[in-house]
Design a protein around this motif. Sequence first.
Motif, PDB file in Angstrom:
ATOM      1  N   PHE A 136       0.704  -1.415   0.105  1.00  0.00           N
ATOM      2  CA  PHE A 136       0.099  -0.007  -0.195  1.00  0.00           C
ATOM      3  C   PHE A 136       0.800   1.133  -0.071  1.00  0.00           C
ATOM      4  O   PHE A 136       0.495   2.095  -0.586  1.00  0.00           O
ATOM      5  N   VAL A 166      -4.100   2.550   5.852  1.00  0.00           N
ATOM      6  CA  VAL A 166      -4.472   2.420   4.554  1.00  0.00           C
ATOM      7  C   VAL A 166      -5.749   3.188   4.260  1.00  0.00           C
ATOM      8  O   VAL A 166      -6.521   3.276   5.234  1.00  0.00           O
ATOM      9  N   ASP A 170      -7.958   3.211  -1.241  1.00  0.00           N
ATOM     10  CA  ASP A 170      -7.430   2.096  -1.600  1.00  0.00           C
ATOM     11  C   ASP A 170      -8.175   0.953  -0.715  1.00  0.00           C
ATOM     12  O   ASP A 170      -8.157  -0.127  -1.691  1.00  0.00           O
ATOM     13  N   ALA A 171      -8.950   0.957   0.141  1.00  0.00           N
ATOM     14  CA  ALA A 171      -9.715   0.119   0.612  1.00  0.00           C
ATOM     15  C   ALA A 171     -10.980  -0.323  -0.126  1.00  0.00           C
ATOM     16  O   ALA A 171     -11.166  -1.432  -0.408  1.00  0.00           O
ATOM     17  N   TYR A 191     -10.759   0.156  -3.355  1.00  0.00           N
ATOM     18  CA  TYR A 191     -10.217  -0.522  -4.617  1.00  0.00           C
ATOM     19  C   TYR A 191     -10.222  -2.022  -4.095  1.00  0.00           C
ATOM     20  O   TYR A 191     -10.498  -2.961  -5.121  1.00  0.00           O
ATOM     21  N   VAL A 192      -9.609  -2.349  -2.960  1.00  0.00           N
ATOM     22  CA  VAL A 192      -9.601  -3.903  -2.560  1.00  0.00           C
ATOM     23  C   VAL A 192     -10.840  -4.458  -2.865  1.00  0.00           C
ATOM     24  O   VAL A 192     -10.959  -5.753  -3.247  1.00  0.00           O
ATOM     25  N   LEU A 193     -11.980  -3.912  -2.049  1.00  0.00           N
ATOM     26  CA  LEU A 193     -13.104  -4.619  -2.189  1.00  0.00           C
ATOM     27  C   LEU A 193     -13.781  -4.893  -3.770  1.00  0.00           C
ATOM     28  O   LEU A 193     -14.497  -5.780  -4.020  1.00  0.00           O
ATOM     29  N   GLN A 250      -4.810  -7.836   2.495  1.00  0.00           N
ATOM     30  CA  GLN A 250      -5.300  -6.642   1.912  1.00  0.00           C
ATOM     31  C   GLN A 250      -6.860  -6.390   2.192  1.00  0.00           C
ATOM     32  O   GLN A 250      -7.239  -5.338   2.485  1.00  0.00           O
ATOM     33  N   ALA A 297      -8.420  -3.355   4.386  1.00  0.00           N
ATOM     34  CA  ALA A 297      -9.568  -2.662   3.836  1.00  0.00           C
ATOM     35  C   ALA A 297     -11.043  -2.796   4.705  1.00  0.00           C
ATOM     36  O   ALA A 297     -11.495  -1.442   5.142  1.00  0.00           O
ATOM     37  N   THR A 306     -10.243  -0.492   7.429  1.00  0.00           N
ATOM     38  CA  THR A 306     -10.392   0.985   7.314  1.00  0.00           C
ATOM     39  C   THR A 306     -11.792   1.564   7.196  1.00  0.00           C
ATOM     40  O   THR A 306     -12.156   2.728   7.754  1.00  0.00           O
ATOM     41  N   LEU A 307     -12.584   0.486   6.507  1.00  0.00           N
ATOM     42  CA  LEU A 307     -13.976   1.094   6.031  1.00  0.00           C
ATOM     43  C   LEU A 307     -14.817   0.893   7.382  1.00  0.00           C
ATOM     44  O   LEU A 307     -15.982   1.514   7.114  1.00  0.00           O
ATOM     45  N   THR A 367     -18.634  -2.949   7.192  1.00  0.00           N
ATOM     46  CA  THR A 367     -18.308  -3.826   5.738  1.00  0.00           C
ATOM     47  C   THR A 367     -18.738  -5.102   6.035  1.00  0.00           C
ATOM     48  O   THR A 367     -18.974  -5.700   5.045  1.00  0.00           O
TER      49      THR A 367
END
Length: 671
Positions: free
Chosen positions: A369, A477, A481-482, A484-486, A593, A597, A600-601, A605
């Motif tokens: 990251f 992170v 970016d988080a 984008y990982v999902l 990752q 994510a 972070t979210l 989530t």
Amino acid sequence: MTTAAAWDLTALVNAADPAAPRPERHLWLIRLTEWLRHGRDEPGADGDATPRPVLRLKHLLNMLERNPAPRERVVALLGRLWRESDVAALFADFGFTARRDLGGEIAERLRLRLLPATPDTDDLAALFGLLFPQAGDARWLAAIDATTLGRLAALFSAARAEGAADASAADWRTPLLRAMTWLVSSIRAASFTPTLRQRMSAELLVDQPFEQLVRRAEALADALLAGDVQRTAQEANLLRALLQRGREAADSVHAHLEAHGISVNILFELDQLRERTLRLEAVLDLLLSTAPAPLLQQLVVDLVTLSQQRRSLRALLGRQYSLLARKVAERHAETGEHYITRTAAEYRDMLRAALGGGAVIAGTTFAKFALMALGLAPFWGGFAAGLNYALSFVIVHLLHWTVATKQPAMTAPAMADKLAAVKGDGHDEAAIESFVDEVTHLVRSQIAGIAGNLAAVTPLVLLAQWLAWQAAGRPLVGAKDAAYVLHAITLLGPTALYAAFTGVLLFASSLVAGWVENWFVYHRLHSALAWHPAIVARLGAPRAARWAGWWRANISGLAANVSLGLMLGVVPVVLAFLGLPIEVRHVTLSTGQLAAAASTLGWDTLQQPAFWWCAAGLAVTGVLNLGVSFGLALAVALRSRGIAGLDRRRIVGAIFRRLRQAPRSFVLPPR
């Protein structure tokens, strides 16, 4: 002029012109063989299909025997072919390359496949490929019966006598004797090359079998031409004994290569040497036979078959690389044993090693990251990511930990060792059960490796994120970016394809490791590091020995880890540049990752379908990472041992039977 298919036999025979230029005469012979092949097979009197060319050949011979004038023209044309062509080259050179390396043979086969050949040649070996270019030619040539063969031999006998200056020119043995001389010279020269001579067993070279070949061949030729039957038989036996001893000496090179590294060029040179000795044996059989026609027929059939094989690059590379693949497999079999758990203690050791590997991968996740946040150009971004992966994998290797997805490519050769005892004769149940035991050990080891990796990477990533929240008020992170990982690792996207592609890269890294280790051993770098004067002077003998031992023990692992890391980072960038937007999906990295994510979210989530589609993507990624890399590695290992035609249903059935009877053995170690 009309095509050969449209010609009738009368028009074809009338077109034979012994006074025509060489390319026209040879073109007529090519059209004659095309005419023989034209049409389908017809049922014979015994109900079997008689090859149509054989029927047409009989028809041709009937016509020539009934019509003296056409026969004279055909005999004269064949006589010029005999006198003006290099017949000996067909028996001595056909199927062999003038260069003694694999690259030269590959170039030659590409030339044969891609470039047209000319009939304007005095080399019968070159003309041979134009006369018999089809795969079915060997079949109908072998089907020529004895009577027809005798009539055909009489026609060629008349052609040899046509315009012959002396008895030697008409003697059918003359080109064979010349071919024998050339073959002996080639065999002797090949045996004297340093690459082979220095690797042959000294005990098998004590009586100098290769040095004696020329003398014995000359003595045989003299006795044969003098008509001395007893001496001919004696010299022939001596020459055959020398050839057998020479083949044994050549075969001893394999033992040296097994111990000191494989070279495909040496393997190719050995193959050429052995095939020349076998060709010389066939020529000797023909020279000494009282009924040479059937033996000549078989030799021509073999040459036609060889002509077809010489157009196949796949056959050449498969044969030459099989031993190299075996050595790579054997080296990895030794390494792979360390990745297979058979006892409860080994199972616990695997879990601990996998936990350590997962801890390193957790750091790799955040480093990735961070590199993404730098906004590097695509290539340099991929290269930086590759270095990140490579460094992480090397740390795992040096600490004697493990990353589960790297195991299959290393353990497959060890599995192949168990299959070596499976003969497919119905009396190998014990070998099959032993293989099934190994399958259960491997599956259990993989589950332990994945469980340990994921058990470490997930909580450590969450812990690092929580510490960042506490210390800086924001996660490591970012939200972008988080998100984008999902979007990237969901099963609803191309995750399965990317995971399978990653399995190919995992397999490729094992090939790189095997090649580098073979290169290290072949060039004797272990000995050089231990004994080179400059190294010993700088490090001292004990340290130099330890340093050499360390490299010998770790060269394969370092090559595998560095190559895998760089491929994971660079290959997708290169493919994207070529218009192939494909990425990598590694189950442990992707798990880290996803954990980053989600943290972070926020925990909300976990209630979103997108998260669970990503979780499903992780399960599929793990299966494909392991399955593809293991399947490819096992296929190479099986090929390297020549294991083919196994009763796969028996083996698969035995695995499923064990799964029904003892499912626990695939998950947990024996109590």
